[in-house]
Write a protein that holds these residues in place. Structure first.
Motif, mmCIF file in Angstrom:
data_model
loop_
_atom_site.group_PDB
_atom_site.id
_atom_site.type_symbol
_atom_site.label_atom_id
_atom_site.label_comp_id
_atom_site.label_asym_id
_atom_site.label_seq_id
_atom_site.Cartn_x
_atom_site.Cartn_y
_atom_site.Cartn_z
ATOM 1 N N UNK A 235 30.775 51.784 47.179
ATOM 2 C CA UNK A 235 30.283 51.453 45.847
ATOM 3 C C UNK A 235 31.552 51.062 44.925
ATOM 4 N N UNK A 236 32.506 51.992 44.877
ATOM 5 C CA UNK A 236 33.680 51.671 43.908
ATOM 6 C C UNK A 236 34.431 50.590 44.680
ATOM 7 N N UNK A 237 34.843 50.240 45.807
ATOM 8 C CA UNK A 237 35.425 49.112 46.498
ATOM 9 C C UNK A 237 34.491 48.011 46.127
ATOM 10 N N UNK A 238 33.144 48.103 46.063
ATOM 11 C CA UNK A 238 32.400 46.907 45.592
ATOM 12 C C UNK A 238 32.752 46.452 44.118
ATOM 13 N N UNK A 239 32.608 47.362 43.239
ATOM 14 C CA UNK A 239 32.823 47.128 41.919
ATOM 15 C C UNK A 239 34.277 46.493 41.798
ATOM 16 N N UNK A 240 35.285 47.195 42.554
ATOM 17 C CA UNK A 240 36.728 46.332 42.496
ATOM 18 C C UNK A 240 36.732 45.035 42.786
ATOM 19 N N UNK A 241 36.104 44.774 44.002
ATOM 20 C CA UNK A 241 35.994 43.244 44.395
ATOM 21 C C UNK A 241 35.384 42.310 43.422
ATOM 22 N N UNK A 242 33.998 42.905 42.863
ATOM 23 C CA UNK A 242 33.540 42.248 41.865
ATOM 24 C C UNK A 242 34.194 41.942 40.690
ATOM 25 N N UNK A 243 35.122 42.930 40.201
ATOM 26 C CA UNK A 243 35.933 42.849 39.083
ATOM 27 C C UNK A 243 37.122 41.572 39.370
ATOM 28 N N UNK A 244 37.605 41.766 40.381
ATOM 29 C CA UNK A 244 38.567 40.827 40.852
ATOM 30 C C UNK A 244 38.033 39.562 40.857
ATOM 31 N N UNK B 28 35.492 38.402 39.271
ATOM 32 C CA UNK B 28 35.256 37.959 37.904
ATOM 33 C C UNK B 28 36.573 37.432 37.120
ATOM 34 N N UNK B 29 37.723 38.086 37.443
ATOM 35 C CA UNK B 29 38.850 37.858 36.886
ATOM 36 C C UNK B 29 39.357 36.266 37.245
ATOM 37 N N UNK B 30 39.185 36.089 38.682
ATOM 38 C CA UNK B 30 39.357 34.730 39.373
ATOM 39 C C UNK B 30 38.431 33.773 38.784
ATOM 40 N N UNK B 31 37.340 34.069 38.578
ATOM 41 C CA UNK B 31 36.416 33.382 37.913
ATOM 42 C C UNK B 31 36.778 32.623 36.687
ATOM 43 N N UNK B 32 37.207 33.932 35.876
ATOM 44 C CA UNK B 32 37.850 33.474 34.563
ATOM 45 C C UNK B 32 39.118 32.597 34.521
ATOM 46 N N UNK C 232 45.975 42.906 32.800
ATOM 47 C CA UNK C 232 44.901 43.873 32.214
ATOM 48 C C UNK C 232 44.281 44.468 33.493
ATOM 49 N N UNK C 233 44.220 43.755 34.390
ATOM 50 C CA UNK C 233 43.237 44.227 35.698
ATOM 51 C C UNK C 233 43.664 45.394 36.208
ATOM 52 N N UNK C 234 44.839 45.643 36.751
ATOM 53 C CA UNK C 234 45.198 47.014 37.117
ATOM 54 C C UNK C 234 45.295 48.213 36.011
ATOM 55 N N UNK C 235 45.638 47.666 34.833
ATOM 56 C CA UNK C 235 45.640 48.709 33.511
ATOM 57 C C UNK C 235 44.112 49.273 33.348
#
Length: 112
Positions: free
Chosen positions: A18-27, A29-33, A57-60
């Motif tokens: 679940x944590x890995x899935x959230x990280x992948x989705x956040x990344x 989203x950033x690349x989509x932006x 800001x992603x790693x922060x």
């Protein structure tokens, strides 16, 4: 005994997935932006500056979430030891739940 150990291991695996899935989705989203940078009207930043800010800001953001969850786990551990002294698996479960909710509480308070 073995079934209980297997269930804790399975729970840990599911938590990591679940944590890995959230990280992948956040990344993602950033690349989509980043892909649509420069198309947003009214943005105060130039597209290159916006892309750099998102990447910085992603790693922060991830580090802040991990730190807040660790603090939440530390805050709850003393109280849970007194409430569930004879039930270590329940204590672990509630400690994890409290830690997961604590960073969401911080976000809600910050945005209020």
């Amino acid at each position: 005994f073995w079934g209980h150990t297997a269930s804790l291991t399975m729970g840990a695996v599911i938590g990591r997935i679940a944590e890995g899935t959230l990280i992948v989705s956040l990344v993602a989203e950033v690349f989509g932006c980043l892909a649509v940078a420069g198309r947003s009207p009214g943005s105060p930043l130039e597209p290159a500056a916006a892309a750099a800010a998102l990447c910085a800001l992603l790693p922060l953001s991830y580090g802040a979430i991990v730190a807040i969850k660790a603090c939440g786990r530390a805050v709850s551990s003393a109280r849970l030891k007194t409430l569930y002294s004879s039930e270590p698996e329940r204590r672990t479960k509630y400690g994890t739940k409290f830690a997961d909710q604590s960073w969401q509480l911080v976000v809600h308070v910050a945005l209020a």
